[in-house]
Structure formats: structure tokens, C-alpha cells
Design a protein around this motif. Sequence first.
Motif, mmCIF file in Angstrom:
data_model
loop_
_atom_site.group_PDB
_atom_site.id
_atom_site.type_symbol
_atom_site.label_atom_id
_atom_site.label_comp_id
_atom_site.label_asym_id
_atom_site.label_seq_id
_atom_site.Cartn_x
_atom_site.Cartn_y
_atom_site.Cartn_z
ATOM 1 N N TRP A 107 -4.936 -2.913 3.846
ATOM 2 C CA TRP A 107 -5.742 -2.289 2.794
ATOM 3 C C TRP A 107 -7.135 -1.886 3.294
ATOM 4 O O TRP A 107 -7.939 -1.388 2.508
ATOM 5 C CB TRP A 107 -5.891 -3.254 1.607
ATOM 6 N N LEU A 111 -8.549 1.650 2.524
ATOM 7 C CA LEU A 111 -9.061 1.812 1.166
ATOM 8 C C LEU A 111 -10.443 1.196 1.039
ATOM 9 O O LEU A 111 -11.348 1.799 0.447
ATOM 10 C CB LEU A 111 -8.095 1.169 0.172
ATOM 11 N N LEU A 115 -1.699 5.673 2.694
ATOM 12 C CA LEU A 115 -3.014 5.078 2.431
ATOM 13 C C LEU A 115 -3.919 5.129 3.660
ATOM 14 O O LEU A 115 -5.141 5.272 3.540
ATOM 15 C CB LEU A 115 -2.842 3.624 1.972
ATOM 16 N N MET A 144 -4.949 -3.641 -6.464
ATOM 17 C CA MET A 144 -5.398 -2.929 -5.265
ATOM 18 C C MET A 144 -6.859 -3.198 -4.973
ATOM 19 O O MET A 144 -7.273 -3.330 -3.803
ATOM 20 C CB MET A 144 -5.177 -1.421 -5.445
ATOM 21 N N PRO A 153 0.832 -1.219 0.000
ATOM 22 C CA PRO A 153 0.000 0.000 0.000
ATOM 23 C C PRO A 153 0.853 1.250 0.000
ATOM 24 O O PRO A 153 1.971 1.253 0.537
ATOM 25 C CB PRO A 153 -0.805 -0.122 1.309
#
Length: 1249
Positions: free
Chosen positions: A1033, A1036, A992, A1025, A988
Amino acid sequence: MITSELSVLQDSTNESSTIHTDMTAVSTDMSTEHVEDLEIKGKRKRGRPGRPPSAVKKPRKTPGERSRGEPGSRGRGRANGHPQQNGEGDPVTLFEVVKMGKSAMQSVVDDWIESYKQDRDIALLDLINFFIQCSGCKGTVRIEMFRNMQNAEIIRKMTEEFDEDSGDYPLTMPGPHWKKFRCNFCEFISVLIRQCQYSIIYDEYMMDTVISLLTGLSDSQVRAFRHTSTLAAMKLMTALVNVALNLSIHQDNTQRQYEAERNKMIGKRANERLELLLQKRKELQENQDEIENMMNSIFKGIFVHRYRDAIAEIRAICIEEIGVWMKMYSDAFLNDSYLKYVGWTLHDRQGEVRLKCLKALQSLYTNRELFPKLELFTNRFKDRIVSMTLDKEYDVAVEAIRLVTLILHGSEEALSNEDCENVYHLVYSAHRPVAVAAGEFLHKKLFSRHDPQAEEALAKRRGRSSPNGNLVKMLVLFFLESELHEHAAYLVDSLWESSQELLKDWECMAELLIEEPMQGEEIMSERQESALIELMVCTIRQAAEAHPPVGRGTGKRVLTAKERKTQIDDKNKLTEHFIVVLPVLLSKYSADAEKVANLLQIPQFFDLELYSTGRMEKHLDSLLKQIKLVVEKHTESDVLEACSKTYSILCSEEYTIQNRVDIAHSQLIDELADRFSHAVEDLLQEAEEADEDEIYNVLASLKRLTCFHNAHDLTKWDLFGNCYRLLRAGIEHVGMLEQIVVQALQCSHYSILWQLVKVTEGNPSKEDMLILRKTVKSFLAAFMLLCDLLMIFSHQLTTGGRESLMLLIFNPDVGLQSELLSFVMDHVFIDQDDENQSMEGDEEDEANKIEALHKRRNLLAAFCKLIIYDIVDMHAAADIFKHYMKYYNDYGDIIKETLSKTRQIDKIQCAKTLILSLQQLFNELVQEQGPNLDRTSAHVSGIKELARRFALTFGLDQIKTREAVATLHKDGIEFAFKYQNPKGLEYPPLNLAFLEVLSEFSSKLLRQDKKTVHSYLEKFLTEQMMERREDVWLPLISYRNSLVTGGDEDRLSVNSGGSNSRGSSVRSKKGRPPLHKKRGVEEESIDNSWVTRNDTIQTPGALTTPQLTSTVLRENARQMPEQIPEQESEHSSEPDFLHNPQMQMSWLGQQKLEDLNRKDRTSMNYMKVRSGVRHPVRGLMEDDAEPIFEDVMMSSRGQLEDMNEEFEDTMVIDLPPSRNRRERAELRPDFFDSAAIIEDDSGFGMPMF
């Protein structure tokens, strides 16, 4: 006894007629009182009606026939119980007659009594409907219901017909008309009982029916029925208590007459009279017993249930009336059996009820003869009454203090010293009615002269002209023992209404200060003399200004003619006295700075014309001489400012003494300026070798001149030159004394401002303005003065048609702005403990901390003003905003106001500043912990909480903040993906985790804007991604879920990863803008319009990536404001905003155009990822939405109306939820709960101070 379920109707064939046989001989034009008076004298038995002699019973007439055929019906026609309107629109029911209030209540009641005598069922039906209609019920009790149904059935039927659409009913409706109706309603009941007290109330029918009906209605769950019937029952009870009292008086008179007759000699005794008196006494006793039965029925059937009703108004009615009963008929009601209800209700949770309790008790304690009966109650509830002097409701506290004063007046032994001390300190309350009430208590306890003649004789023996000497000393001692020396004005104001004679005895005060004590008289200490002078000055101010001190009252009110005359007389009196006395006082206390500073305030309250009209110029010369001596003796700022202000007042051009004073003032300044000039020369010549005497001479002279320069124009003495020389010397030689530098800065500041006054008021030449500009530029060195000067010499200087002053405008450059901000960061946002760790002494430490905090707040406010007035770039506010949470207690109000004002200036730039502040905090955290942040740590949670608070400031109207929020998301996305992970694309980006902070603002996006922002986000994403599900993650995933089209209900849950992003799940239903019915079609057209538009505006450039030091950020970001378009949408609906090309969002439209070709592919990829986890977690998000929505709606303590109306102009940041949510216990049901019991400790939890 009357049962609660007594039938409303008893068949007329089984009941007695309402007219006694003996009354047929009475003339029809005789008043009811005369008729009933005859009956009470023995022509009937207990007033019970007998059946009129008739061989054949006549059939009952129908109500319609009776109303048409009999003259006593007052025109009120009924058909089956329904009121009929006559042709002229006159009121035809009791309710209408009472509501109109045009007829005298006596005649209304007499008409009803007449109709009752003719047909009591029809009259009672009219009375029953009167109570029903007074409750606001539209239903009507018909004759069939009256004859065939019980009370409970009738009430249930009326409840079904009650209009539930409106909660208003006559007793609660606003306006003077309905207030008058309430009075008429109460008067009607009182007059009804008064007129019926000799016969009808004893017929065992009318009162039984009315009491039974009111008892049933008072137990209804309908508030209107319960409220109205309780009021009626309590007024009915009050009227019956009055009847019982009259009966008791008649019994006592009859008994005395009987005893007197029986004690006569047998030959003179009249046996027939004895028999009549015995019969009358027996009849009175029977009537008394029956009245007591009625009162017991009302008390036990209604009062004991309703005094603890869930509705405060009903409880208040009960307590108010029981107070009337105890006062009216104290022999029967003033005992512990009834007083306990008042005592218990002193703990009521509602201030309105507690207030009624106190007023009821006041009416009892006013009568000193009742004190023996109140002794046990006083001992039991005294502590509660004293504690209520601190009630959170000011009205209750005032009445509690008055009640304690009455208790003190009745018996000084009833209150302990501790009880009195609890009331004493309230004289310093900021709420004036509380303070005045406490002042009355204090006057009664301490300052009322118990033996005036003896005190006057003692004063004459001691050679005093006033006997108030001891009382004045006692006032001084009380003030000193209070240890609140800064609140003398409050103490005087509290005592002003009750102790004016003492407080205006200025001759006595002056005698105590000037003359030596007589033999046997105690000498006043220094502290006592200082306190007496302070109190004396406060009394002078109060008399001269005739209004409370600052902090008490809402402002100056217009004085009445009487008050104005009193003010003029007081001002003349004090002027005549102190014109002579003040120079003497100044001469005696000239060495004491505190005393002199207070004494020098007195001349500002003089009527200065008396110096001329009274030929008292010699006393003026004495005053000016003493002031000059004071200036030469002292360097304390308080004393010097008082002298300067006194000169300023005496130099007023409207008085003839102006020339005399101006000469003395000029001579004084000449001496000071000459002394200062020589001292500066000596100091600069010696430089670092200057001794203490030379430094003291400069500092002393400079202090005196600075204080005078504040209020007087001293520019002709050219003080700026020498001050500037001192400042230059201070810069070149570090050893310059700090106090000299500060005073030189201050004096230079005043000099510049006085020059500006001359420039603005006259017609200056260009050369004069250039000189002033040069002077200003050379002076910019100190922060506070610098901020003030930057404000004064900003672009606003040319407003109001002063364009000629354009040359004087000074705009700070980047370097100066950076230095200012650095100064704020270094001296404002610091830990107080670190700053004061070197201080010693616990008592002084707290005062030093408060003073230091006050100085830091002034520094921050001065800098924030520069931001608000667009003198310093708005980006600098990011360094301020980021400290909002950490320093909320110290600077929260200043930061909040700054944010509100900057949003009014430019919504988009304000949004950029907010996100910049969050980015700075995030960068600082990354610097400390590295890129792998612990998302559950307190630091991350703190940034998210700050973001949630910032999100709330955008309000509920998403249309008005649309472009600002979208710009904020754009900057946040760019920041999150700015730096790629050096390990590779499969890892990442370094920032992020910032997306989790950014998700707090997603709820402020419109549905269609979420699509646009989501498309912009996907520009930075790869397919890898999108498919990643590891914990790193999750920010996100969380942010993408918050942008899913369709709102909160379509989001994915990321709770498994430890995210606690509460703000992202807010559902603001009330803030959603109105939409057309065909929503789907409209959204499609909107999207197409954005895609096809050609007039897009260039996207503003992103701000420089935030670093740890704000100075670097600001140097590269100063060029941004010129690039940001100014677009306002404050007065537009959503459709107007969307379809008007001039109002569309530039960045959003551009994103629509760029993403058209890749929209379908991205949506498909995303749906594949999303479909597997959507449904199982949907319920979790919906369950969490409601309480969070409440947090938003309940925030900011009652500013919800402002939030809905003008969010762009109103700063709303909620405090922690535990402090903002309303207590659930306050939401009481609207119906009576029989289990509801008043808690003893409710209603008195928060002190007034």
C-alpha cells in the motif's frame, strides 16, 4: 629598496623641498622637459631636490588657502581633503578630469607637476585620491589621514567606506565612456612618468609613496582595489621600463663618447670633457640603479602575487604587460626568469588569460632576432603551445595556431612532423577563423614556393604555362592523405586567404587533367585526378559565390565594393576558361561517374551571357552533346541529378540561349519517355517471365526520367500512367523488383506535385481538381511519400485565400493512421544491432549503421509532423513519447520537439497523452512481471524517471499548466483504481502501484488544487484502505502524502518501503506565482467560489484503458478531442484565473461541488492516520528538497530563462544530473586567495572537436 609598509607621509619639516635651488634661475614659462634636461646635464646631483635657502621656515598653508591663493592648483579646491565643486560645475579632481577626457593628458600632468613643486603633500594627496576614486570608492583620504596614518590603515578605512551594494566599478562598467576612461587612466600614468623621468621620480618621495600605496591596494580583498591598483602598477612598470631603456641608451652613448675621447692623443684630449662624461655616466648609472629598485619593488611586490590572482582579468593584465616589457627591453627582461611566468600561465583555466599569453609570445616571435633568446622557452613549452591549437576557446586556438606559424617561420627545425600534423587537420574545422589560421600554417609549410624562378624555368621546359604544377599536386596529395574526401570545400576555404594565387590557377589544373604528362613527369592516378577535379570545382564555387561553404560562418555577408569587383572578375575569368575546357573534360572522363558528377557542377557558376556576347554558341552545343551522352551512359542518381540541374540552369528564361537548350532538353526527354513506354509494355507483357534486359531497360529509363522530373515539369509526357501501371503490377505480382517500385513511386510523387503547381498557379476547373484528387488517392502507398502528401493535401492547403481547393483536402481515416503508426513502431523503434547483425565487415558496418539510423530518423520525423500539424490524432504520440528514455540518443531531439509543439496546440490533450504513454509502459510491465511489481526494479525506476522528466516539462509557472496537470492526475487516479483485485477488497487494486509514478507530478499542483485532487482520490478509497500500512500500500501512502495541503514540508515519508520518488519532493520556490498578503482569507474565498459555482462544464470522458497495442487505443479514443474544452490561461495572474468564471477549471470546480458534504469526515479520518508519523520524518524531506530543486533549476543546459518565461511553449527535459550540473570549481571567490595556484592541467580539458 622600497618596503611594503613605507609611510605615506613624511613630515614636511624632515623632507627636502621639491624645487632645486638651481631651478630658481629658470624661466617660469620653460617647459618641464627643458627644465629637467638642464638638471640632467649636471646642475644637480641625481635630481634629488635640496631645501631652498630660508632663514625662517614659513608655516604650511592649509589646502583651502593654497587652492584659493595660488594659480597652479588648476582650480581643484579641497577643504580637509574633500573635493569642492566650483560654481560652473567644472571637474575639480584628477579623477573627474581624467574621466571627462576633455583636457590633453600632457597639460593635466603638467598642472599636477606644477602643484607638486609648490606642495608635494597636497599633490600626492590628490594622486592618492585619484587611485581611490578610480577604484569606485566613495571615500576620500583627508589631509589628517594622510599625515597621521599608515598605508594599511588608510586602505582599511577606505574599505569600510566602500559601497558594497554594487559590484561595478569604473574598470568594469560597460559602455564606450568607461572604455575611454580606462584608456585615459593608463595614458595618465604613462605621461606622468614620462614627464617626471628627469627629476621627480628620483626624489625618493613621490615614487616611494605611489608604489607603496599600489602595493597595499593590490593586496586588498576588495576586487575593485586589487584590479585598479594592479592595472596602475603594471602601467607604471611599463613606463619605468621605457625610462630604463632610455637610460641604457644614454649610458651606451656616453660610454662611446668617453671611449672616443680617451682614445685621442694626449695633446688633443679634453680632460674637462672626460670628467663631465665620467660624471654623467656615474649619474646615469645611479639613476639606472634607482629605476631598477623601483621595478623590482613593483615586480616582487605586485606582479608575482597578482599574476596568479583569483580574478582572470587581473591575471590577464599582468601577462599582457610582462609581454610588453620583454618586447620593449629584451636585454633585461627576455630571459627565462621572466618567460617562465608566461609559460606557466599557458595552463590558466580561463581562456582570456591564455589568450594574453599567446599574444604576448606572438609579439616576441615576430622578431626573428629574438629567437636565440627564446630557444630554451620554445623547447620547454612547445608541446603546450601546439596542444593549445585544440583549445576549447576558439579565440585561444586561433592565436595558438598563429603562434605556431610564427615559430615555423622563424625556425622550421623547431617543430617536428607530429607537431605539424596536429595543426594540419584543423583546416577542416567547422570554425572558420581556426581553419583559416591553420590554412596559413599549411601554406607556409607546404605551399609557399621557395624558389619561384627555378620552378618557372622547369615549367617552361615541360611546356606548362603555369609554374604551380608541383604545388597543385602537393595539394592533391595532402587532400588524399587527410582521408576527408567530403570536406574539399572546407580545405579550399581554409587556404583561400593565404593561397589564392594557387587556388585560382585553373589553367594549371586543367592542363594537369587534359594533357598527357611530359617526359620525366609523374603520371596522376585515378584517385588523384578525382581529387583534383573535386578541389577544382570547390575553388570555382568559392570564387563565384565569394562566401564560405555551408557550415562555416553565420550566413552570407554583404560584400564590399572591392570584394564584389573581385568576384565579378573571377567569374568572368573562370567562365571564359571553362566554356572551352569543360566539354573536353567531359569527353575524356565521360565514363567515370564521380568525375562527371563533379564536372557538371561547373556550369552553375558560369556567367551565361558570355555564350551570346562572346559568340561561343558552338561550345554550348558541344556541352549539350556531352551532357546527352552522359545521360545515356549513366544511371547513377548523382550524375543524373547533376545533368538535370545543369539543364535547369541553362534553360533559364533570362538568357538568350534558353531556346537552344530547351530544344535539346525536349529531344532528350522525348527519347527517354519513348524508350520507357516501350520498356514498360515489354515488361508487363512478359510479367513474371521478364528477363534481366527488360527489367534493366525499365529501371534505367525510369531512373533517368525520375531525376529529371524532380527539376522539370514533364507532365505533358504523362509519366504517371506508366508508373501507376508498374505499381499496380507490383501489388498484384510480388516478384516486381523493389527498385522499380521505389522509382515508380518517386516519379509518381513528382508528377502529382507538378500537377498541384499547375492547379494552384492557374484557374483550374472542378474537373481538373477531381482528377488530381483521384490521382492522389490512388497513389497513397509508400510511407515517406505518403506523409509528405498528407501534409501537402491537408487542411492547410486552403490557407491564404485558396478556399476553392477544399475538394483536394484528404484526411486520413482511423485505419490509415493505425497503419502509419504500426509502420513507425516496426521500423523505427528497433535495436540497431538486430537490424545490422547480418552485415559483414567492420568498416562498412559502422557506415551502414549511421545510414540506417538516418533513415529511421527521417521516418519518425515524417510521422511526428503529421501529429504536430493535427493530421494524425495527438493520442498517437503516446506511443512515441514512451520511448523517450530508451531511445534518447537516437531520437531524443525529435521526441522533445514533438512534445513541445503538441503542448502548444492543446495543453490538456498533451497532458492526457503523457499519462497515456506512462500507462502503456506500466501495462507492458504488468504483462511481463505480473501485478506484484518489484518497486525497486530498474523497470519501475525507469517509468518513474520518465514521469519525472515529463513533470519538468510543465515548468515552474503552475498557473499556466493548472488544468492540464489536474486532468493528468484525474486520469492517473482512475487508471490506478480501474481494476479491483480479484482476491477481495482488502487487497490493493491491480494498478495501485501506478500512483507512485503519478506522485512525480504532484509538485506541479497548486496548494488548493492538491486538496481537490486529494478529495477526488478519496472517492476511490475505503476506510480500510486509509488504515493499511503494508508495503503493497506504500504507493497510495506516497501519493496521498504528496497531495497534503501545505506543500512538501507536510508530507509523510515512505522511504522505509523503498520508494525513491525524487520528483515528488521538488520545491520550486522561484516558480511559485505571486499571492496576496491575506493568503488565508483568499484561499477560503476561492474554495467557496468553486463550491457555489453553477456554470461548470461537463467533465471530459476518460481515455480508453491503454493496452499493449496502440492501434486499439486509438480506435476508441478518436472521439475525445471534440469533448475537451479549450481554455487558456497564459496571460493571467492567479487571482484573475481563480475569480473569473470563464477561466476556472471545469473538473476542479465539479469536484469541489461534489465533495462538499463529505469533506470534514474524510479530513478527520485522514488526520488520525497521519498524526502518528508526520513529525519524525519531516526533516528528511526538507533535507532532500534542496539538491532536487537544484536538479530542476540546473536542467536543460542554460535554458533557465526560457523556463521562467514561456513554459507552455518551451520544451525542457533535463539530461542526467551528472551532465547538467555546473562544476563547483567554476564558482571562484571574488577576493584574492593567497593559496590559489593555477593548476597546470586546468583550462585545457575539452578539445575543440
